[in-house]
Design a protein around this motif. Sequence first.
Motif, PDB file in Angstrom:
ATOM      1  N   GLU A 187       0.826  -1.205   0.000  1.00 13.16           N
ATOM      2  CA  GLU A 187       0.000   0.000   0.000  1.00 13.16           C
ATOM      3  C   GLU A 187       0.866   1.263   0.000  1.00 13.16           C
ATOM      4  OE1 GLU A 187      -3.961  -0.402   2.389  1.00 13.16           O
ATOM      5  OE2 GLU A 187      -2.466  -1.653   3.392  1.00 13.16           O
ATOM      6  N   VAL A 188       1.948   1.241   0.783  1.00 12.09           N
ATOM      7  CA  VAL A 188       2.839   2.398   0.834  1.00 12.09           C
ATOM      8  C   VAL A 188       3.471   2.647  -0.535  1.00 12.09           C
ATOM      9  CG1 VAL A 188       4.938   3.355   1.853  1.00 12.09           C
ATOM     10  CG2 VAL A 188       3.336   2.086   3.282  1.00 12.09           C
ATOM     11  N   LEU A 189       4.007   1.594  -1.140  1.00 15.86           N
ATOM     12  CA  LEU A 189       4.696   1.759  -2.416  1.00 15.86           C
ATOM     13  C   LEU A 189       3.732   2.098  -3.547  1.00 15.86           C
ATOM     14  CD1 LEU A 189       7.311  -1.137  -2.208  1.00 15.86           C
ATOM     15  CD2 LEU A 189       7.667   1.295  -1.795  1.00 15.86           C
ATOM     16  N   SER A 190       2.553   1.506  -3.532  1.00 16.97           N
ATOM     17  CA  SER A 190       1.566   1.819  -4.566  1.00 16.97           C
ATOM     18  C   SER A 190       1.135   3.278  -4.476  1.00 16.97           C
ATOM     19  CB  SER A 190       0.341   0.901  -4.435  1.00 16.97           C
ATOM     20  OG  SER A 190       0.674  -0.439  -4.680  1.00 16.97           O
ATOM     21  N   SER A 191       0.916   3.759  -3.259  1.00 12.45           N
ATOM     22  CA  SER A 191       0.529   5.159  -3.065  1.00 12.45           C
ATOM     23  C   SER A 191       1.658   6.090  -3.476  1.00 12.45           C
ATOM     24  CB  SER A 191       0.148   5.393  -1.597  1.00 12.45           C
ATOM     25  OG  SER A 191      -0.249   6.726  -1.377  1.00 12.45           O
ATOM     26  N   LEU A 192       2.891   5.700  -3.156  1.00  9.50           N
ATOM     27  CA  LEU A 192       4.047   6.522  -3.517  1.00  9.50           C
ATOM     28  C   LEU A 192       4.232   6.587  -5.032  1.00  9.50           C
ATOM     29  CD1 LEU A 192       6.462   8.186  -2.654  1.00  9.50           C
ATOM     30  CD2 LEU A 192       7.727   6.068  -2.239  1.00  9.50           C
ATOM     31  N   ARG A 193       4.079   5.457  -5.698  1.00  2.98           N
ATOM     32  CA  ARG A 193       4.196   5.438  -7.154  1.00  2.98           C
ATOM     33  C   ARG A 193       3.117   6.309  -7.808  1.00  2.98           C
ATOM     34  NH1 ARG A 193       7.451   1.439  -9.334  1.00  2.98           N
ATOM     35  NH2 ARG A 193       8.277  -0.068  -7.831  1.00  2.98           N
ATOM     36  N   LYS A 194       1.908   6.207  -7.303  1.00  2.00           N
ATOM     37  CA  LYS A 194       0.813   7.008  -7.847  1.00  2.00           C
ATOM     38  C   LYS A 194       1.094   8.495  -7.661  1.00  2.00           C
ATOM     39  CE  LYS A 194      -4.166   7.813  -7.472  1.00  2.00           C
ATOM     40  NZ  LYS A 194      -5.422   7.438  -6.772  1.00  2.00           N
ATOM     41  N   CYS A 195       1.572   8.866  -6.480  1.00  6.64           N
ATOM     42  CA  CYS A 195       1.889  10.264  -6.200  1.00  6.64           C
ATOM     43  C   CYS A 195       2.990  10.761  -7.136  1.00  6.64           C
ATOM     44  CB  CYS A 195       2.309  10.415  -4.738  1.00  6.64           C
ATOM     45  SG  CYS A 195       2.671  12.103  -4.220  1.00  6.64           S
ATOM     46  N   TRP A 196       4.022   9.955  -7.338  1.00  5.11           N
ATOM     47  CA  TRP A 196       5.132  10.345  -8.206  1.00  5.11           C
ATOM     48  C   TRP A 196       4.664  10.496  -9.652  1.00  5.11           C
ATOM     49  CZ3 TRP A 196       9.412  12.691  -8.789  1.00  5.11           C
ATOM     50  CH2 TRP A 196      10.248  12.441  -9.871  1.00  5.11           C
ATOM     51  N   ASN A 197       3.852   9.582 -10.119  1.00  2.00           N
ATOM     52  CA  ASN A 197       3.348   9.681 -11.485  1.00  2.00           C
ATOM     53  C   ASN A 197       2.512  10.940 -11.684  1.00  2.00           C
ATOM     54  OD1 ASN A 197       4.599   7.335 -12.241  1.00  2.00           O
ATOM     55  ND2 ASN A 197       2.771   6.062 -12.089  1.00  2.00           N
ATOM     56  N   GLU A 198       1.702  11.289 -10.691  1.00  3.88           N
ATOM     57  CA  GLU A 198       0.900  12.503 -10.784  1.00  3.88           C
ATOM     58  C   GLU A 198       1.790  13.742 -10.845  1.00  3.88           C
ATOM     59  OE1 GLU A 198      -1.630  12.261  -7.405  1.00  3.88           O
ATOM     60  OE2 GLU A 198      -3.063  10.888  -8.359  1.00  3.88           O
ATOM     61  N   ILE A 199       2.896  13.725 -10.101  1.00  2.42           N
ATOM     62  CA  ILE A 199       3.827  14.862 -10.104  1.00  2.42           C
ATOM     63  C   ILE A 199       4.460  15.038 -11.481  1.00  2.42           C
ATOM     64  CG2 ILE A 199       6.092  15.627  -9.252  1.00  2.42           C
ATOM     65  CD1 ILE A 199       5.289  14.439  -6.528  1.00  2.42           C
ATOM     66  N   THR A 200       4.965  13.962 -12.049  1.00  3.74           N
ATOM     67  CA  THR A 200       5.656  14.059 -13.332  1.00  3.74           C
ATOM     68  C   THR A 200       4.690  14.342 -14.474  1.00  3.74           C
ATOM     69  OG1 THR A 200       5.555  11.638 -13.544  1.00  3.74           O
ATOM     70  CG2 THR A 200       7.556  12.594 -12.609  1.00  3.74           C
TER      71      THR A 200
END
Length: 398
Positions: A187-200
Amino acid sequence: MFLSARVMPISPSLHSGAILPKSLMPPNIYRANLLLRASNHRCQKNGFATKSFNQNDDDDDTDDHDPLPPPLPLHPRHRVHLLFGANTDVGKSIVSSGLLGAASLAAKRDSDDFSEMKLNYIKPLQCGGSDESFVYSHNHDNSGNVFDNGNKRDDISIKGHTLFTWQTPASPHLASRLENRPVSDDEVLSSLRKCWNEITIAADEEEEGKKTSTTIIETAGGVLSPSSSSPLNHHANRSSSLSESRSSPSNSIPNWKWSTQADLYSSLQLPVVFVGDPKLGGISVTLASLEALWSRGYRVDAVVFIEAAKSKSENDGQADISFGKGNAEALREYVAMHSLRSGKELIDEDSIVCLPELPPMPIPLKEWYERNERSFLALHDLLWKRWNNRSFRHSLIS
Protein backbone atom coordinates in the motif's frame (compact mmCIF):
# COMPACT_ATOMS: atom_id res chain seq x y z
CA MET A 1 -2.90 16.81 1.37
CA PHE A 2 -3.45 13.95 3.74
CA LEU A 3 -4.61 10.56 2.51
CA SER A 4 -6.11 8.21 5.04
CA ALA A 5 -4.81 4.67 5.24
CA ARG A 6 -7.13 2.11 3.67
CA VAL A 7 -7.43 -1.50 4.71
CA MET A 8 -7.75 -4.10 1.97
CA PRO A 9 -9.11 -7.62 2.57
CA ILE A 10 -6.59 -10.38 2.72
CA SER A 11 -6.70 -13.06 0.05
CA PRO A 12 -7.55 -16.65 1.09
CA SER A 13 -4.62 -17.79 -1.02
CA LEU A 14 -2.25 -16.33 1.54
CA HIS A 15 -3.50 -18.79 4.14
CA SER A 16 -3.69 -21.88 1.97
CA GLY A 17 -0.17 -21.55 0.62
CA ALA A 18 -1.41 -22.08 -2.95
CA ILE A 19 0.20 -20.13 -5.75
CA LEU A 20 -2.51 -18.47 -7.81
CA PRO A 21 -1.96 -17.20 -11.35
CA LYS A 22 -2.01 -13.44 -11.88
CA SER A 23 -5.48 -13.54 -13.44
CA LEU A 24 -7.00 -15.03 -10.27
CA MET A 25 -5.05 -13.04 -7.71
CA PRO A 26 -6.30 -9.67 -6.40
CA PRO A 27 -4.05 -6.84 -7.71
CA ASN A 28 -2.88 -5.71 -4.29
CA ILE A 29 -1.94 -9.25 -3.27
CA TYR A 30 -0.21 -9.87 -6.60
CA ARG A 31 1.91 -6.75 -6.15
CA ALA A 32 2.69 -7.73 -2.57
CA ASN A 33 4.00 -11.07 -3.87
CA LEU A 34 6.23 -9.28 -6.35
CA LEU A 35 7.64 -7.00 -3.66
CA LEU A 36 8.40 -9.85 -1.29
CA ARG A 37 9.96 -11.92 -4.03
CA ALA A 38 12.18 -8.98 -4.89
CA SER A 39 13.21 -8.73 -1.25
CA ASN A 40 13.90 -12.48 -1.19
CA HIS A 41 15.98 -12.17 -4.34
CA ARG A 42 18.14 -9.44 -2.80
CA CYS A 43 18.57 -11.44 0.41
CA GLN A 44 19.56 -14.57 -1.51
CA LYS A 45 22.20 -12.56 -3.35
CA ASN A 46 23.63 -11.67 0.06
CA GLY A 47 23.58 -15.29 1.24
CA PHE A 48 20.34 -15.34 3.23
CA ALA A 49 17.79 -18.10 2.72
CA THR A 50 14.25 -16.74 2.37
CA LYS A 51 10.84 -17.92 1.20
CA SER A 52 7.85 -16.09 -0.27
CA PHE A 53 4.73 -15.96 1.91
CA ASN A 54 2.57 -17.94 -0.53
CA GLN A 55 5.28 -20.43 -1.41
CA ASN A 56 4.66 -24.08 -0.55
CA ASP A 57 7.23 -25.79 1.62
CA ASP A 58 7.96 -28.25 -1.19
CA ASP A 59 8.26 -25.51 -3.85
CA ASP A 60 11.82 -24.27 -3.94
CA ASP A 61 11.62 -22.04 -7.01
CA THR A 62 8.86 -19.53 -7.70
CA ASP A 63 11.01 -16.59 -8.86
CA ASP A 64 10.43 -17.63 -12.49
CA HIS A 65 6.66 -17.07 -12.27
CA ASP A 66 6.72 -13.27 -11.97
CA PRO A 67 9.19 -10.48 -12.72
CA LEU A 68 10.78 -8.41 -9.99
CA PRO A 69 8.92 -5.17 -9.18
CA PRO A 70 10.03 -2.34 -11.43
CA PRO A 71 12.00 0.63 -10.11
CA LEU A 72 10.38 4.04 -9.96
CA PRO A 73 10.21 5.56 -13.45
CA LEU A 74 12.59 8.51 -13.70
CA HIS A 75 13.09 11.43 -16.06
CA PRO A 76 16.06 13.79 -16.53
CA ARG A 77 14.00 16.90 -15.77
CA HIS A 78 12.34 15.51 -12.65
CA ARG A 79 14.89 14.95 -9.91
CA VAL A 80 13.85 12.85 -6.92
CA HIS A 81 15.90 11.81 -3.89
CA LEU A 82 15.10 9.65 -0.91
CA LEU A 83 16.15 11.33 2.32
CA PHE A 84 17.29 8.92 5.03
CA GLY A 85 18.64 9.69 8.48
CA ALA A 86 20.97 7.88 10.85
CA ASN A 87 18.32 8.17 13.54
CA THR A 88 15.31 10.09 14.71
CA ASP A 89 15.92 13.79 15.43
CA VAL A 90 19.07 14.24 13.33
CA GLY A 91 17.47 16.97 11.19
CA LYS A 92 15.87 15.20 8.20
CA SER A 93 13.01 17.70 7.86
CA ILE A 94 15.42 20.62 8.32
CA VAL A 95 17.55 19.34 5.43
CA SER A 96 14.45 18.61 3.32
CA SER A 97 13.24 22.17 3.83
CA GLY A 98 16.67 23.62 3.02
CA LEU A 99 17.01 21.60 -0.18
CA LEU A 100 13.59 22.66 -1.45
CA GLY A 101 14.37 26.26 -0.57
CA ALA A 102 17.63 25.98 -2.49
CA ALA A 103 15.74 24.58 -5.48
CA SER A 104 13.56 27.69 -5.39
CA LEU A 105 16.62 29.96 -5.36
CA ALA A 106 18.24 27.98 -8.16
CA ALA A 107 15.11 28.34 -10.29
CA LYS A 108 15.41 32.10 -10.05
CA ARG A 109 19.15 31.98 -10.72
CA ASP A 110 18.66 29.73 -13.76
CA SER A 111 15.52 31.46 -15.05
CA ASP A 112 16.87 31.42 -18.61
CA ASP A 113 16.87 27.62 -18.53
CA PHE A 114 13.76 26.88 -16.47
CA SER A 115 10.69 29.12 -16.55
CA GLU A 116 9.22 27.46 -13.51
CA MET A 117 10.25 24.86 -10.96
CA LYS A 118 7.81 22.39 -9.44
CA LEU A 119 8.80 21.52 -5.87
CA ASN A 120 7.37 18.53 -4.03
CA TYR A 121 7.81 17.09 -0.57
CA ILE A 122 6.56 13.56 0.09
CA LYS A 123 6.28 12.03 3.56
CA PRO A 124 5.04 8.44 3.11
CA LEU A 125 4.64 7.66 6.83
CA GLN A 126 3.87 10.29 9.48
CA CYS A 127 3.33 9.52 13.16
CA GLY A 128 2.27 12.49 15.27
CA GLY A 129 2.80 16.09 14.19
CA SER A 130 3.39 17.08 10.57
CA ASP A 131 6.79 17.30 8.91
CA GLU A 132 4.98 18.52 5.81
CA SER A 133 3.76 21.56 7.75
CA PHE A 134 7.30 22.24 8.98
CA VAL A 135 8.71 22.20 5.45
CA TYR A 136 5.89 24.35 4.13
CA SER A 137 6.08 26.95 6.91
CA HIS A 138 9.84 27.44 6.46
CA ASN A 139 9.50 28.12 2.75
CA HIS A 140 6.25 30.12 2.51
CA ASP A 141 4.87 33.34 3.94
CA ASN A 142 1.41 33.64 5.49
CA SER A 143 -0.12 34.11 2.03
CA GLY A 144 1.31 30.83 0.74
CA ASN A 145 4.04 32.40 -1.40
CA VAL A 146 7.55 30.97 -1.47
CA PHE A 147 10.10 33.23 0.24
CA ASP A 148 13.27 34.13 -1.64
CA ASN A 149 15.38 36.48 0.51
CA GLY A 150 12.20 38.29 1.49
CA ASN A 151 10.86 38.37 -2.08
CA LYS A 152 7.71 36.51 -3.05
CA ARG A 153 7.97 33.90 -5.79
CA ASP A 154 4.51 33.58 -7.33
CA ASP A 155 5.78 31.22 -10.05
CA ILE A 156 7.10 28.60 -7.62
CA SER A 157 5.25 26.60 -4.99
CA ILE A 158 6.07 23.67 -2.74
CA LYS A 159 3.40 21.01 -2.67
CA GLY A 160 3.30 18.58 0.22
CA HIS A 161 2.09 14.99 0.08
CA THR A 162 1.66 13.06 3.33
CA LEU A 163 0.48 9.61 2.33
CA PHE A 164 -0.35 7.80 5.59
CA THR A 165 -0.74 9.35 9.03
CA TRP A 166 -1.23 8.18 12.59
CA GLN A 167 -1.84 10.40 15.60
CA THR A 168 0.42 8.43 17.95
CA PRO A 169 3.94 9.95 18.16
CA ALA A 170 5.72 6.60 17.91
CA SER A 171 7.34 4.31 15.37
CA PRO A 172 4.99 3.49 12.45
CA HIS A 173 4.98 -0.22 13.30
CA LEU A 174 3.72 0.61 16.80
CA ALA A 175 1.39 3.47 15.89
CA SER A 176 -0.38 1.36 13.28
CA ARG A 177 -1.01 -1.36 15.88
CA LEU A 178 -2.07 0.96 18.68
CA GLU A 179 -4.58 2.68 16.40
CA ASN A 180 -5.56 -0.61 14.75
CA ARG A 181 -4.86 0.82 11.29
CA PRO A 182 -2.51 -1.53 9.41
CA VAL A 183 -0.76 -0.34 6.26
CA SER A 184 1.21 -2.84 4.21
CA ASP A 185 4.43 -2.30 2.28
CA ASP A 186 2.48 -2.72 -0.95
CA GLU A 187 0.00 0.00 0.00
CA VAL A 188 2.84 2.40 0.83
CA LEU A 189 4.70 1.76 -2.42
CA SER A 190 1.57 1.82 -4.57
CA SER A 191 0.53 5.16 -3.07
CA LEU A 192 4.05 6.52 -3.52
CA ARG A 193 4.20 5.44 -7.15
CA LYS A 194 0.81 7.01 -7.85
CA CYS A 195 1.89 10.26 -6.20
CA TRP A 196 5.13 10.34 -8.21
CA ASN A 197 3.35 9.68 -11.48
CA GLU A 198 0.90 12.50 -10.78
CA ILE A 199 3.83 14.86 -10.10
CA THR A 200 5.66 14.06 -13.33
CA ILE A 201 2.52 13.98 -15.50
CA ALA A 202 1.35 17.35 -14.15
CA ALA A 203 4.74 18.92 -14.89
CA ASP A 204 4.97 17.38 -18.37
CA GLU A 205 1.48 18.54 -19.34
CA GLU A 206 2.44 22.19 -18.77
CA GLU A 207 4.44 24.10 -21.39
CA GLU A 208 5.00 20.98 -23.49
CA GLY A 209 7.06 19.20 -20.88
CA LYS A 210 9.60 21.98 -20.34
CA LYS A 211 9.01 22.26 -16.62
CA THR A 212 11.52 20.92 -14.14
CA SER A 213 10.66 19.41 -10.77
CA THR A 214 12.54 18.60 -7.59
CA THR A 215 11.05 16.06 -5.20
CA ILE A 216 12.27 15.01 -1.76
CA ILE A 217 10.85 11.81 -0.25
CA GLU A 218 11.58 11.87 3.47
CA THR A 219 11.64 8.54 5.31
CA ALA A 220 10.69 7.97 8.96
CA GLY A 221 13.20 7.54 11.77
CA GLY A 222 16.49 5.86 10.92
CA VAL A 223 17.61 3.62 8.09
CA LEU A 224 16.61 0.44 9.91
CA SER A 225 13.65 1.91 11.78
CA PRO A 226 10.38 0.03 11.29
CA SER A 227 7.82 0.92 8.68
CA SER A 228 4.10 0.44 9.29
CA SER A 229 2.97 -3.05 10.23
CA SER A 230 0.28 -5.18 8.61
CA PRO A 231 -0.78 -8.84 8.33
CA LEU A 232 -0.10 -8.55 4.59
CA ASN A 233 3.64 -8.13 5.23
CA HIS A 234 4.47 -11.69 6.35
CA HIS A 235 3.40 -15.32 6.10
CA ALA A 236 4.17 -16.23 9.74
CA ASN A 237 0.54 -16.98 10.64
CA ARG A 238 -1.44 -18.07 7.60
CA SER A 239 -4.39 -19.25 9.69
CA SER A 240 -5.18 -15.75 10.98
CA SER A 241 -7.21 -13.41 8.80
CA LEU A 242 -7.04 -9.65 8.71
CA SER A 243 -10.41 -9.35 10.47
CA GLU A 244 -9.21 -11.60 13.26
CA SER A 245 -6.06 -9.49 13.64
CA ARG A 246 -8.01 -6.26 13.84
CA SER A 247 -10.17 -7.65 16.63
CA SER A 248 -7.16 -8.74 18.67
CA PRO A 249 -5.54 -6.55 21.32
CA SER A 250 -2.74 -4.43 19.87
CA ASN A 251 -0.16 -5.97 22.18
CA SER A 252 -0.95 -9.54 21.09
CA ILE A 253 -0.88 -9.45 17.28
CA PRO A 254 1.73 -12.03 16.29
CA ASN A 255 1.07 -11.79 12.54
CA TRP A 256 1.39 -8.01 12.12
CA LYS A 257 4.84 -7.72 10.55
CA TRP A 258 6.92 -4.86 9.21
CA SER A 259 9.93 -4.05 7.04
CA THR A 260 12.76 -1.67 7.78
CA GLN A 261 12.76 1.71 6.06
CA ALA A 262 15.72 0.64 3.92
CA ASP A 263 14.01 -2.56 2.79
CA LEU A 264 10.67 -0.85 2.16
CA TYR A 265 12.02 1.55 -0.47
CA SER A 266 14.86 -0.49 -1.96
CA SER A 267 12.86 -1.66 -5.00
CA LEU A 268 12.43 1.98 -6.12
CA GLN A 269 16.19 2.25 -6.83
CA LEU A 270 16.31 5.95 -5.96
CA PRO A 271 19.44 7.92 -5.05
CA VAL A 272 19.81 9.00 -1.43
CA VAL A 273 20.58 12.09 0.57
CA PHE A 274 21.65 10.90 4.01
CA VAL A 275 21.60 12.92 7.26
CA GLY A 276 24.31 11.70 9.63
CA ASP A 277 24.41 11.64 13.42
CA PRO A 278 26.45 14.64 14.64
CA LYS A 279 26.71 13.66 18.30
CA LEU A 280 29.43 11.95 20.29
CA GLY A 281 29.18 8.28 19.29
CA GLY A 282 27.55 9.22 16.00
CA ILE A 283 30.36 7.90 13.81
CA SER A 284 29.38 4.29 14.48
CA VAL A 285 25.67 4.97 14.00
CA THR A 286 26.35 6.84 10.77
CA LEU A 287 28.65 4.18 9.32
CA ALA A 288 26.31 1.34 10.30
CA SER A 289 23.41 3.13 8.62
CA LEU A 290 25.40 3.83 5.46
CA GLU A 291 26.59 0.22 5.29
CA ALA A 292 22.95 -0.89 5.57
CA LEU A 293 22.08 1.34 2.59
CA TRP A 294 25.07 0.31 0.48
CA SER A 295 24.48 -3.39 1.14
CA ARG A 296 20.94 -2.98 -0.23
CA GLY A 297 22.12 -1.37 -3.43
CA TYR A 298 21.39 2.28 -2.62
CA ARG A 299 23.54 4.99 -4.17
CA VAL A 300 24.25 7.75 -1.64
CA ASP A 301 24.76 11.07 -3.44
CA ALA A 302 25.38 13.24 -0.38
CA VAL A 303 25.79 13.06 3.40
CA VAL A 304 24.79 16.04 5.56
CA PHE A 305 25.56 16.63 9.22
CA ILE A 306 24.05 19.40 11.32
CA GLU A 307 26.40 20.34 14.15
CA ALA A 308 25.08 19.15 17.50
CA ALA A 309 24.40 21.52 20.37
CA LYS A 310 26.64 20.87 23.36
CA SER A 311 25.04 20.02 26.68
CA LYS A 312 26.18 21.62 29.92
CA SER A 313 28.02 18.50 30.97
CA GLU A 314 29.94 18.53 27.68
CA ASN A 315 30.93 22.17 28.14
CA ASP A 316 32.15 21.76 31.71
CA GLY A 317 35.88 21.09 31.84
CA GLN A 318 36.17 20.02 28.21
CA ALA A 319 37.73 21.53 25.15
CA ASP A 320 35.40 23.01 22.55
CA ILE A 321 34.86 19.97 20.31
CA SER A 322 32.61 20.12 17.25
CA PHE A 323 31.48 16.52 17.07
CA GLY A 324 29.40 17.03 13.93
CA LYS A 325 32.35 18.45 12.01
CA GLY A 326 34.56 15.72 13.45
CA ASN A 327 32.10 13.00 12.43
CA ALA A 328 31.99 14.40 8.90
CA GLU A 329 35.79 14.39 8.70
CA ALA A 330 35.92 10.84 10.08
CA LEU A 331 33.50 9.72 7.35
CA ARG A 332 35.70 11.32 4.69
CA GLU A 333 38.69 9.43 6.07
CA TYR A 334 36.70 6.18 6.09
CA VAL A 335 35.56 6.44 2.45
CA ALA A 336 39.08 7.47 1.38
CA MET A 337 40.57 4.42 3.07
CA HIS A 338 37.89 2.17 1.58
CA SER A 339 38.62 3.56 -1.88
CA LEU A 340 42.35 2.85 -1.50
CA ARG A 341 41.77 -0.71 -0.30
CA SER A 342 38.98 -1.74 -2.65
CA GLY A 343 39.43 0.57 -5.62
CA LYS A 344 35.74 1.45 -5.36
CA GLU A 345 34.53 4.88 -4.31
CA LEU A 346 31.57 4.72 -1.94
CA ILE A 347 30.89 8.44 -2.08
CA ASP A 348 32.77 11.52 -3.22
CA GLU A 349 34.48 13.16 -0.23
CA ASP A 350 33.20 16.55 -1.42
CA SER A 351 29.65 15.21 -1.03
CA ILE A 352 30.05 15.08 2.78
CA VAL A 353 29.12 18.40 4.38
CA CYS A 354 28.53 19.71 7.89
CA LEU A 355 26.16 22.62 8.56
CA PRO A 356 26.44 24.90 11.62
CA GLU A 357 24.61 24.30 14.86
CA LEU A 358 20.93 25.20 15.00
CA PRO A 359 19.82 28.08 17.24
CA PRO A 360 18.29 27.02 20.55
CA MET A 361 14.54 26.73 20.79
CA PRO A 362 12.33 28.74 20.41
CA ILE A 363 14.46 30.96 18.15
CA PRO A 364 13.09 30.72 14.57
CA LEU A 365 15.22 29.07 11.89
CA LYS A 366 14.74 31.78 9.25
CA GLU A 367 18.12 33.45 9.89
CA TRP A 368 19.87 30.06 10.11
CA TYR A 369 18.55 29.13 6.66
CA GLU A 370 19.62 32.50 5.26
CA ARG A 371 23.16 32.12 6.65
CA ASN A 372 23.44 28.66 5.09
CA GLU A 373 21.87 29.56 1.77
CA ARG A 374 25.11 29.03 -0.15
CA SER A 375 25.69 25.64 1.44
CA PHE A 376 22.23 24.41 0.46
CA LEU A 377 22.62 25.85 -3.05
CA ALA A 378 25.95 24.06 -3.46
CA LEU A 379 24.30 20.83 -2.27
CA HIS A 380 21.39 21.39 -4.68
CA ASP A 381 23.82 21.85 -7.59
CA LEU A 382 25.75 18.75 -6.56
CA LEU A 383 22.59 16.63 -6.52
CA TRP A 384 21.55 17.85 -9.96
CA LYS A 385 25.04 17.05 -11.25
CA ARG A 386 24.77 13.51 -9.86
CA TRP A 387 21.26 13.25 -11.31
CA ASN A 388 22.37 14.29 -14.79
CA ASN A 389 25.13 11.67 -14.76
CA ARG A 390 22.75 8.75 -14.41
CA SER A 391 20.67 6.80 -16.94
CA PHE A 392 16.89 7.14 -16.88
CA ARG A 393 13.77 5.03 -17.22
CA HIS A 394 11.11 7.06 -19.01
CA SER A 395 8.00 4.88 -18.84
CA LEU A 396 5.29 5.72 -16.31
CA ILE A 397 3.71 3.02 -14.18
CA SER A 398 0.18 3.40 -12.88
